[in-house]
Design a protein around this motif. Structure first.
Motif, short mmCIF file in Angstrom:
data_model
loop_
_atom_site.label_atom_id
_atom_site.label_comp_id
_atom_site.label_asym_id
_atom_site.label_seq_id
_atom_site.Cartn_x
_atom_site.Cartn_y
_atom_site.Cartn_z
N PHE A 46 -20.44 -15.33 -15.61
CA PHE A 46 -19.79 -14.26 -16.34
C PHE A 46 -19.29 -13.15 -15.41
N GLY A 47 -20.02 -12.84 -14.35
CA GLY A 47 -19.63 -11.75 -13.46
C GLY A 47 -18.30 -11.98 -12.78
N LEU A 48 -18.11 -13.13 -12.13
CA LEU A 48 -16.86 -13.41 -11.45
C LEU A 48 -15.73 -13.59 -12.46
N HIS A 49 -16.02 -14.26 -13.55
CA HIS A 49 -15.01 -14.44 -14.60
C HIS A 49 -14.58 -13.09 -15.15
N SER A 50 -15.53 -12.21 -15.40
CA SER A 50 -15.24 -10.88 -15.93
C SER A 50 -14.39 -10.08 -14.95
N MET A 51 -14.69 -10.16 -13.65
CA MET A 51 -13.89 -9.46 -12.65
C MET A 51 -12.45 -9.93 -12.69
N ARG A 52 -12.28 -11.24 -12.74
CA ARG A 52 -10.92 -11.79 -12.76
C ARG A 52 -10.18 -11.37 -14.03
N GLN A 53 -10.87 -11.39 -15.15
CA GLN A 53 -10.24 -11.02 -16.42
C GLN A 53 -9.82 -9.55 -16.41
N ARG A 54 -10.70 -8.68 -15.95
CA ARG A 54 -10.36 -7.25 -15.90
C ARG A 54 -9.21 -6.99 -14.94
N ALA A 60 -3.65 -6.64 -11.83
CA ALA A 60 -4.14 -6.57 -10.45
C ALA A 60 -4.39 -7.98 -9.91
N HIS A 61 -4.54 -8.05 -8.62
CA HIS A 61 -4.88 -9.30 -7.94
C HIS A 61 -6.28 -9.16 -7.39
N VAL A 62 -7.07 -10.21 -7.54
CA VAL A 62 -8.43 -10.19 -7.00
C VAL A 62 -8.59 -11.39 -6.08
N GLN A 63 -9.22 -11.15 -4.94
CA GLN A 63 -9.50 -12.22 -3.98
C GLN A 63 -10.97 -12.13 -3.63
N GLY A 69 -24.92 -17.23 3.60
CA GLY A 69 -25.54 -16.49 4.69
C GLY A 69 -24.66 -15.45 5.34
N ARG A 70 -23.42 -15.29 4.87
CA ARG A 70 -22.48 -14.37 5.51
C ARG A 70 -21.95 -13.28 4.57
N GLY A 71 -22.50 -13.19 3.38
CA GLY A 71 -22.08 -12.14 2.46
C GLY A 71 -20.84 -12.49 1.67
N THR A 72 -20.37 -11.51 0.92
CA THR A 72 -19.22 -11.70 0.04
C THR A 72 -18.30 -10.50 0.16
N GLN A 73 -17.00 -10.77 0.07
CA GLN A 73 -15.99 -9.72 0.02
C GLN A 73 -15.17 -9.90 -1.26
N VAL A 74 -14.96 -8.82 -1.96
CA VAL A 74 -14.09 -8.82 -3.13
C VAL A 74 -13.00 -7.80 -2.87
N PHE A 75 -11.76 -8.26 -2.91
CA PHE A 75 -10.62 -7.39 -2.66
C PHE A 75 -9.76 -7.36 -3.92
N VAL A 76 -9.50 -6.16 -4.42
CA VAL A 76 -8.68 -5.99 -5.61
C VAL A 76 -7.53 -5.06 -5.25
N SER A 77 -6.32 -5.47 -5.62
CA SER A 77 -5.15 -4.63 -5.39
C SER A 77 -4.31 -4.59 -6.65
N LEU A 78 -3.71 -3.42 -6.88
CA LEU A 78 -2.83 -3.32 -8.03
C LEU A 78 -1.72 -2.33 -7.75
N ASP A 79 -0.64 -2.53 -8.48
CA ASP A 79 0.50 -1.64 -8.43
C ASP A 79 0.27 -0.56 -9.46
N PRO A 80 0.07 0.70 -9.04
CA PRO A 80 -0.25 1.74 -10.00
C PRO A 80 0.90 2.07 -10.95
N THR A 81 2.10 1.58 -10.65
CA THR A 81 3.23 1.83 -11.55
C THR A 81 3.30 0.79 -12.65
N GLU A 82 2.54 -0.28 -12.54
CA GLU A 82 2.53 -1.34 -13.55
C GLU A 82 1.53 -0.96 -14.64
N PRO A 83 1.98 -0.85 -15.89
CA PRO A 83 1.03 -0.45 -16.95
C PRO A 83 0.04 -1.56 -17.26
N PRO A 84 -1.22 -1.22 -17.50
CA PRO A 84 -2.21 -2.24 -17.87
C PRO A 84 -1.92 -2.80 -19.25
N ILE A 85 -2.49 -3.96 -19.51
CA ILE A 85 -2.33 -4.60 -20.82
C ILE A 85 -3.12 -3.82 -21.85
#
Length: 85
Positions: A46-54, A60-63, A69-85
Motif C-alpha cells: 500500500f505504501g509504494l502504491h499510495s505514493m505513486r497514486q498521489r 508528478a513523477h516518482v522514481q 543493504g544500500r537503502g532507498t531513494q524516492v525522488f518526486v518532481s512536479l511542474d507547479p504550473t500543472e493543476p492537480p487532479i
C-alpha cells in the motif's frame, strides 16, 4: 516517512527539497535495508502504491531506487504550473 519508519530499519534519513519556476522536486534517501528492484512488485504494498497514486494525482513523477543493504531513494518532481487532479 511512514515507509522509512515502518520498513527500512534506517538510522538516517535525508530530505532535499528544491524548486525552480518550472519544477518542484523532493528527494528522500535513507540508509535502511532497502529491497531489490526486481522484487519491487513483491514490495509494492500500500505504501509504494499510495505514493505513486498521489504523485499521479498531482501530475508528478516518482522514481524509486533501492538495493538490498544500500537503502532507498524516492525522488518526486512536479511542474507547479500543472493543476492537480
Amino acid at each position: 516517512f511512514n515507509n522509512v519508519v515502518k520498513h527500512s530499519q534506517a538510522t538516517l534519513v535525508n530530505v532535499e527539497v528544491s524548486s525552480t519556476p518550472k519544477e518542484l522536486s523532493i528527494l528522500v534517501q535513507d540508509n535502511g535495508r532497502g529491497f531489490g528492484m526486481q522484487d519491487e512488485a513483491h514490495h509494492d504494498g500500500f505504501g509504494l502504491h499510495s505514493m505513486r497514486q498521489r504523485a499521479a494525482n498531482a501530475h508528478a513523477h516518482v522514481q524509486i531506487v533501492s538495493r538490498p543493504g544500500r537503502g532507498t531513494q524516492v525522488f518526486v518532481s512536479l511542474d507547479p504550473t500543472e493543476p492537480p487532479i
